[in-house]
Write a protein that holds these residues in place. Structure first.
Motif, PDB file in Angstrom:
ATOM      1  N   GLN A 103       1.127  -1.396  -0.246  1.00  0.00           N
ATOM      2  CA  GLN A 103       0.354   0.125   0.525  1.00  0.00           C
ATOM      3  C   GLN A 103       0.986   1.313  -0.173  1.00  0.00           C
ATOM      4  N   LYS A 113      -9.074   4.585   2.088  1.00  0.00           N
ATOM      5  CA  LYS A 113      -8.200   2.987   2.986  1.00  0.00           C
ATOM      6  C   LYS A 113      -8.784   1.533   2.111  1.00  0.00           C
ATOM      7  N   THR A 114     -10.126   2.326   1.701  1.00  0.00           N
ATOM      8  CA  THR A 114     -11.127   0.981   1.235  1.00  0.00           C
ATOM      9  C   THR A 114     -10.389   0.497   0.103  1.00  0.00           C
ATOM     10  N   LYS A 115      -9.884   1.909  -1.025  1.00  0.00           N
ATOM     11  CA  LYS A 115     -10.014   0.959  -2.087  1.00  0.00           C
ATOM     12  C   LYS A 115      -8.249   0.640  -3.100  1.00  0.00           C
ATOM     13  N   ASN A 116      -7.109   1.837  -1.459  1.00  0.00           N
ATOM     14  CA  ASN A 116      -6.085   1.191  -1.051  1.00  0.00           C
ATOM     15  C   ASN A 116      -5.994  -0.857  -0.869  1.00  0.00           C
ATOM     16  N   ARG A 117      -6.803  -1.095   0.150  1.00  0.00           N
ATOM     17  CA  ARG A 117      -7.422  -1.716   1.240  1.00  0.00           C
ATOM     18  C   ARG A 117      -7.477  -3.306   0.048  1.00  0.00           C
ATOM     19  N   ASN A 118      -8.702  -3.384  -1.007  1.00  0.00           N
ATOM     20  CA  ASN A 118      -8.773  -4.268  -1.615  1.00  0.00           C
ATOM     21  C   ASN A 118      -7.718  -3.929  -2.802  1.00  0.00           C
ATOM     22  N   ARG A 119      -7.436  -3.044  -3.622  1.00  0.00           N
ATOM     23  CA  ARG A 119      -6.300  -2.890  -4.587  1.00  0.00           C
ATOM     24  C   ARG A 119      -5.166  -3.741  -3.773  1.00  0.00           C
ATOM     25  N   TYR A 121      -5.202  -6.475  -1.472  1.00  0.00           N
ATOM     26  CA  TYR A 121      -5.794  -8.100  -1.808  1.00  0.00           C
ATOM     27  C   TYR A 121      -5.362  -8.293  -3.026  1.00  0.00           C
ATOM     28  N   GLU A 122      -6.338  -7.526  -3.640  1.00  0.00           N
ATOM     29  CA  GLU A 122      -6.234  -8.289  -5.359  1.00  0.00           C
ATOM     30  C   GLU A 122      -5.189  -8.177  -5.952  1.00  0.00           C
ATOM     31  N   GLU A 125      -3.278 -12.133  -4.323  1.00  0.00           N
ATOM     32  CA  GLU A 125      -2.915 -12.793  -5.570  1.00  0.00           C
ATOM     33  C   GLU A 125      -2.812 -12.791  -6.691  1.00  0.00           C
ATOM     34  N   ARG A 131      -3.896 -14.849   0.774  1.00  0.00           N
ATOM     35  CA  ARG A 131      -4.098 -13.894   1.947  1.00  0.00           C
ATOM     36  C   ARG A 131      -3.103 -13.671   2.831  1.00  0.00           C
TER      37      ARG A 131
END
Ligand code: ATP
Length: 499
Positions: A103, A113-119, A121-122, A125, A131
Motif C-alpha cells: 500500500q 483506505k478501502t480502495k487501497n486495501r482492496n487493490r 489484496y487483489e 492474488e 491472503r
C-alpha cells in the motif's frame, strides 16, 4: 517491434563525477506494452540506464523522451508515480507488513483506505500469494515470496511503466523458473511497458520481447528480438554472450507446425507387436502409452515426451525425438490422440530448410527494405522538385501580379497624362478666349474713347450751369489752354487747377 514508441534514448551519455563513463552514446527505442530486457556483463551500465528513465540519474548529454515529450519536462515525483520500480529481493521495508508494503505508493498519493486495501489484496492474488501472508513481515517470507511482494508493490498505483532491476536474481533457479512463468502470465493480463535488467542471457531470452545487449564501457552492442540475437549476432561479443548453444536455443523460436508427420503401427496390446519396425502402444482413445519392446514380447518401453505441432517449438519436438527409445518424436493432437511421428534428422532437415528460408526471407526483407528506402528517397526527391516547382510558380504568379500592377499603374498614369493634356488644352482655349475678349474690350474701349473725343460737350442742365457759374464767380479759375494729348501723360483734354 510492434507497439508505439514509448521511451526513446537519443545519443545518451552518462558520465559520473569521477570521470567514469557508465553509458556511452546510447540510442534505444523501448516500445510500449512489451518487455525490454537490458542484459550485459557486470558494470556495463545497465542500472545507470534504468535509473535515467525515472530521473534518479540525469544524462550528461543526449536526451530521453517519453511519448515524444522530453523526460526533463516532467516533474520527478509525478514521473515516478507513473513508473513502478522493483529491485533485487523486492527492496521491501522490513518494519512494514506485506500489505503495508504493497500500500506504500497509494497511501502516499492519498487513495482512500478501502480502495487501497482492496487493490492490495487483489495484487496479492495476482502475484500468486495467499491472503494469509498479508500481515507477515518481509523477514517471515521466502525469497520468492518477497520478490512477488516487490512486484505487487510496484504495480499498486497502476503505473504505466515498470522498471525492474534484476528482480529475480536473488532466488534459486527452481523458484526463478516458477517466477518467470507467473511473471509472463501476469504480463499477459496487465500488458505493461517493462524495462528489466539482468545479466542472465537465458532469463533475457525467456522473458524479453526485445533484448538490448550492452558491453563494457556502456556501449550498446545489439538490440533485437531473442530470435534475431540468436540467429544474427552482429559480432563475436554478442555471439559469445548469447552462448555457444545458441543454434539449439534458437529452435525455441521455430514452430513445430510444419514438420512432416508420418504414420507408425499402433497397437493396444503390446504382446501382439512383432517385426522390426517400431510399434506404438495406445489406449482405447488412441492416446500414446509407450513403445512395444520387440525384444521382450508383451513389455512396453517408456514413451518419452510428446509434442503438439500446433503450439510447440522445434526444440520440444527435437527433445521428444532424442528422448525416444526408438528415435521417433511422437506428435499428439490437443485432445492427446496420436497424430504422427517424426525423426530427429527430419526435424533437423526441416530446421535447415526453414533457416535457409529465413535467410532468404532476411535477404528478401533487406532487399525490400533497400527498395523501400530508395522509393522513399525518390518520393522525397519528387517532393523536393514539387516544392521547388510550386515555389517557382508562386514566384511567377507574384511577378505576374507585379507586372499587372505596373501595367495598371502605367495605364492610370497615361490616363492622368491624357486628362492633364486635355485640361491644359482646355485652359489654353479658355485663355485664348479670354485674350480675345480682352482685346475686343480694349478695342471697344478705344473706339468708345475716340468717339467720345469727337463728340461736342453735352449741354448741361440749366440749374447745373447756374451753379457752375456761381462757383466760378466765387472762386477764380485758371483755365489753361489744352495741351496736345500726345505730349501729355495725363491725357486729359482740360485740366482744372485749384489755387
Ligand atoms: N555513483 C557512481 N560514481 C561513479 N561511478 C559509478 C557510479 N555508479 C556506477 N558507477 C560505475 O559506472 C559503471 C556502470 O555501473 P552500473 O551500475 O550502471 O552497471 P551495471 O551494468 O548495472 O552493473 P551490475 O550488473 O554489476 O549491477 C560501472 O563502472 C560503475 O562502477
Amino acid at each position: 517491434m510492434d507497439g508505439d514508441v514509448v521511451i526513446e534514448f537519443e545519443s545518451v551519455t552518462k558520465r559520473y563525477r569521477d570521470g567514469t563513463t557508465a553509458v556511452q552514446d546510447l540510442s534505444l527505442t523501448i516500445p510500449s506494452d512489451k518487455i525490454t530486457v537490458i542484459v550485459g556483463p557486470s558494470g556495463c551500465g545497465k542500472t545507470t540506464t534504468l535509473r535515467m528513465i525515472n530521473r534518479m540519474l540525469e544524462p550528461t548529454s543526449g536526451s530521453i523522451s517519453w511519448d515524444g515529450a522530453p523526460l526533463k519536462s516532467k516533474r520527478k515525483t509525478q514521473l515516478r508515480r507513473q513508473m513502478g520500480y522493483v529491485i533485487q529481493s523486492g527492496g521491501l521495508f522490513p518494519h512494514r507488513t506485506v500489505i503495508e508494503n504493497i500500500q506504500t505508493v497509494p497511501t502516499l498519493i492519498g487513495w482512500d483506505k478501502t480502495k487501497n486495501r482492496n487493490r492490495a489484496y487483489e495484487l496479492l492474488e495476482m502475484v500468486g500469494l495467499e491472503r494469509k501472508l498479508a500481515q507477515r513481515y518481509p523477514s517471515q517470507l521466502s525469497g520468492g515470496q518477497q520478490q512477488r511482494v516487490g512486484v505487487a508493490r510496484a504495480l499498486a498505483a497502476d503505473p504505466i511503466v515498470m522498471l525492474m532491476d534484476e528482480p529475480f536474481s536473488a532466488v534459486d533457479p527452481v523458484v526463478r523458473a516458477d517466477l518467470h512463468e507467473q511473471f509472463l502470465q501476469l504480463q499477459k493480463k496487465i500488458g505493461k511497458t517493462i524495462v528489466m535488467i539482468t545479466h542472465d542471457i537465458d532469463e533475457a531470452i525467456k522473458l524479453g520481447d526485445q533484448i538490448a545487449i550492452m558491453r563494457k564501457g556502456g556501449v550498446l552492442a545489439q538490440v533485437g528480438s531473442p530470435q534475431q540475437l540468436l540467429e544474427e549476432p552482429v559480432d563475436d561479443f554478442v555471439a559469445g554472450f548469447v552462448g555457444k548453444d545458441r543454434g539449439y536455443r534458437g529452435l525455441s523460436f521455430v514452430a513445430a507446425s510444419g514438420l512432416p508427420l508420418e504414420n507408425v503401427q499402433l497397437t493396444r496390446d503390446p504382446a501382439a507387436a512383432h517385426g522390426d519396425q517400431p510399434v506404438l502402444v495406445v489406449d482405447e482413445d488412441a492416446t500414446p502409452l509407450g513403445w512395444a519392446d520387440l525384444t521382450r514380447p508383451g513389455q512396453t518401453q517408456m514413451l518419452g515426451s510428446t509434442f503438439l505441432p500446433e503450439t510447440d517449438t522445434m526444440r520440444v519436438a527435437l527433445d521428444s525425438a532424442l528422448n525416444s527409445p526408438v528415435g521417433l518424436a511422437v506428435a499428439v493432437a490437443a485432445n492427446g490422440r496420436f497424430a504422427g511421428v517424426v525423426t530427429a534428422s527430419q526435424i533437423l532437415d526441416q530446421v535447415r530448410y526453414l533457416k535457409a528460408s529465413v535467410a532468404d526471407a532476411i535477404s528478401a526483407r533487406a532487399e525490400a527494405d533497400a527498395a523501400r528506402r530508395e522509393a522513399e528517397a525518390a518520393r522525397q526527391e519528387a517532393e523536393g522538385v514539387r516544392n521547388e516547382a510550386s515555389r517557382i510558380a508562386a514566384e511567377a504568379d507574384a511577378e505576374a501580379d507585379e507586372a499587372a500592377r505596373v501595367e495598371e499603374a502605367v495605364r492610370a498614369a497615361d490616363e492622368a497624362d491624357a486628362k492633364a493634356a486635355a485640361a491644359e488644352q482646355a485652359a489654353a482655349q479658355k485663355e485664348a478666349v479670354a485674350d480675345q475678349v480682352e482685346q475686343q474690350q480694349a478695342e471697344q474701349e478705344h473706339a468708345e474713347q475716340q468717339q467720345a473725343e469727337q463728340q461736342p460737350e453735352p449741354e448741361r442742365p440749366e440749374q447745373e450751369q447756374e451753379q457752375q457759374e456761381q462757383a466760378e464767380q466765387e472762386q477764380p479759375t485758371e483755365i489753361r489752354p489744352r495741351r496736345d494729348v500726345a505730349g501729355d501723360d495725363q491725357g486729359d483734354a482740360t485740366q482744372i487747377r485749384q489755387p
